[in-house]
Design an enzyme around this catalytic site. Structure first.
Site, PDB file in Angstrom:
ATOM      1  N   GLY A 176       8.966  -3.537   1.295  1.00 52.06           N
ATOM      2  CA  GLY A 176       8.844  -3.158   2.616  1.00 52.06           C
ATOM      3  C   GLY A 176       7.517  -2.208   2.609  1.00 52.06           C
ATOM      4  O   GLY A 176       6.671  -2.229   1.941  1.00 52.06           O
ATOM      5  N   CYS A 177       7.380  -1.422   3.924  1.00 49.52           N
ATOM      6  CA  CYS A 177       6.554  -0.312   4.053  1.00 49.52           C
ATOM      7  C   CYS A 177       6.329   0.296   2.982  1.00 49.52           C
ATOM      8  O   CYS A 177       7.143   1.166   2.486  1.00 49.52           O
ATOM      9  CB  CYS A 177       6.824   0.259   5.329  1.00 49.52           C
ATOM     10  N   PHE A 178       5.086   0.624   2.376  1.00 47.81           N
ATOM     11  CA  PHE A 178       4.973   1.502   1.276  1.00 47.81           C
ATOM     12  C   PHE A 178       5.193   2.787   1.477  1.00 47.81           C
ATOM     13  O   PHE A 178       5.148   3.558   0.547  1.00 47.81           O
ATOM     14  CB  PHE A 178       3.660   1.162   0.466  1.00 47.81           C
ATOM     15  N   TRP A 179       4.955   3.332   2.655  1.00 49.71           N
ATOM     16  CA  TRP A 179       5.439   4.846   2.759  1.00 49.71           C
ATOM     17  C   TRP A 179       6.709   5.237   2.529  1.00 49.71           C
ATOM     18  O   TRP A 179       7.003   6.167   1.841  1.00 49.71           O
ATOM     19  CB  TRP A 179       5.108   5.140   4.522  1.00 49.71           C
ATOM     20  N   CYS A 180       7.617   4.378   2.805  1.00 49.23           N
ATOM     21  CA  CYS A 180       9.021   4.395   2.356  1.00 49.23           C
ATOM     22  C   CYS A 180       9.174   4.160   0.978  1.00 49.23           C
ATOM     23  O   CYS A 180       9.771   5.230   0.286  1.00 49.23           O
ATOM     24  CB  CYS A 180       9.987   3.398   2.837  1.00 49.23           C
TER      25      CYS A 180
END
EC number: 1.8.4.11
Length: 330
Positions: free
Chosen positions: A160-164
């Site tokens: 998913g989002c690489f921030w997470c």
């Protein structure tokens, strides 16, 4: 991962704070160093090209400052540049090197110095290999080889989002760095906007450098597969698109075998079938600088507060024994 834009920013706006500072008088440096070492490191000299066998040696190990023993480079980042001086694509740590604009000899270059003691090392140029594009051209006499006690390894995951994903793996004991970026696509050096279009084929991933003596690849896999939903195709929650696919990009046959084994281990705990891709790693492109350390730099941002913070709290509770001490205290 540092890129040329980061180097220029440091050179023009100020260098990162070093872990420590070592200061000595000129007499003390002369007493400690050989004449050639003193000439290069303290008087900004340059050794003769191809004068050191260090140029052609690529065995595992690390390279420290000859003046103060600060770790500067790892052999994993060393490459043959053909210039006659040892060349590296990245420093061992972001704050290991300081950068200064050098206008000497009618040229505009970026000088590199040890951020601990100010020793002149060489220069850095934007003509190195992908993905960083950097070439740290070093005087061999300014470096000393240090045998590596542990060989670090890399893992590349998308969830998913690489921030997470970045925020989760940064918390783990044994993980030395996490870089957000793009992989498994067709377009070289894609931008975030291009990846978000879904037309480049890339996944948002993180590249993890870890110490296998402190955390195993199998444990990283277990954490990866239990901190995102590996059963939803091309989506994680409200994030929809092929760039958010669940993926494991393996760096060797051993990692592939381990990935398939852990997927089989996790599957009975899930109601739906795991759809995580397991593919050979090919190339990794670091994301833009503002994406790196995103959660740590923007904890109050809307997405971070609403999505990442609750996910991180759940992860920390589940894997408390695996966390770095600083993360446990948070």
């Amino acid at each position: 991962m540092l890129r040329w834009i980061d180097v220029i920013r440091f050179a023009n706006q100020g260098n990162p704070k070093p872990d420590k500072v070592v200061e000595k008088s000129e007499a003390e440096w002369k007493a400690q160093l050989t004449p050639e070492q003193f000439y290069v490191t303290r008087q900004k000299g340059t050794e003769r090209a191809f004068s050191s066998e260090m140029c052609s040696r690529f065995e595992p190990g690390q390279y420290a400052c000859v003046c103060c023993d600060t770790l500067l480079f790892d052999s994993d980042e060393k490459f043959e540049s053909g210039t006659g001086w040892p060349s590296f694509t990245q420093p061992a740590k972001e704050n290991a090197i300081a950068y200064h604009i050098d206008n000497a000899y009618g040229m505009k270059r970026v000088e590199t110095v040890c951020n601990t003691c100010g020793a002149h090392l060489g220069h850095v140029f934007p003509d190195g290999p992908a993905p960083s594009g950097l070439r740290y051209c070093m005087n061999a006499v300014a470096l000393q080889k240090v045998e590596a006690t542990t060989t670090l390894e890399k893992a590349t995951f998308g969830g998913g989002c690489f921030w997470c994903t970045e925020a989760i793996f940064q918390d783990l004991e044994g993980v030395t760095s996490v870089v957000s970026g793009y992989s498994d696509g067709q377009l070289p050096n894609p931008t975030y906007k291009e990846v978000c279009s879904g037309r480049t084929g890339h996944a948002e991933v993180v590249q993890i450098t870890f110490d296998p003596e402190k955390i195993s690849y199998a444990d990283l896999l277990r954490i990866h597969l239990t901190t995102h939903d590996p059963t939803t195709l091309n989506r994680q929650g409200a994030d929809v698109g092929t760039q958010y696919r669940s993926t494991i990009l393996t760096h060797n046959d051993m990692q592939r075998a381990e990935a398939l084994k852990i997927i089989e281990e996790i599957q009975p705990n899930l109601e739906e079938k795991i759809v995580t891709d397991v593919k050979p790693f090919e190339v990794f492109y670091p994301a833009e600088a503002y994406h790196q350390n995103y959660y740590r730099n923007n904890p109050g941002q809307g997405y971070c507060a609403a999505v990442i913070s609750p996910k991180l709290a759940k992860f920390r509770k589940l894997y408390q024994s695996r966390l770095k001490k600083a993360s446990v205290a948070e």
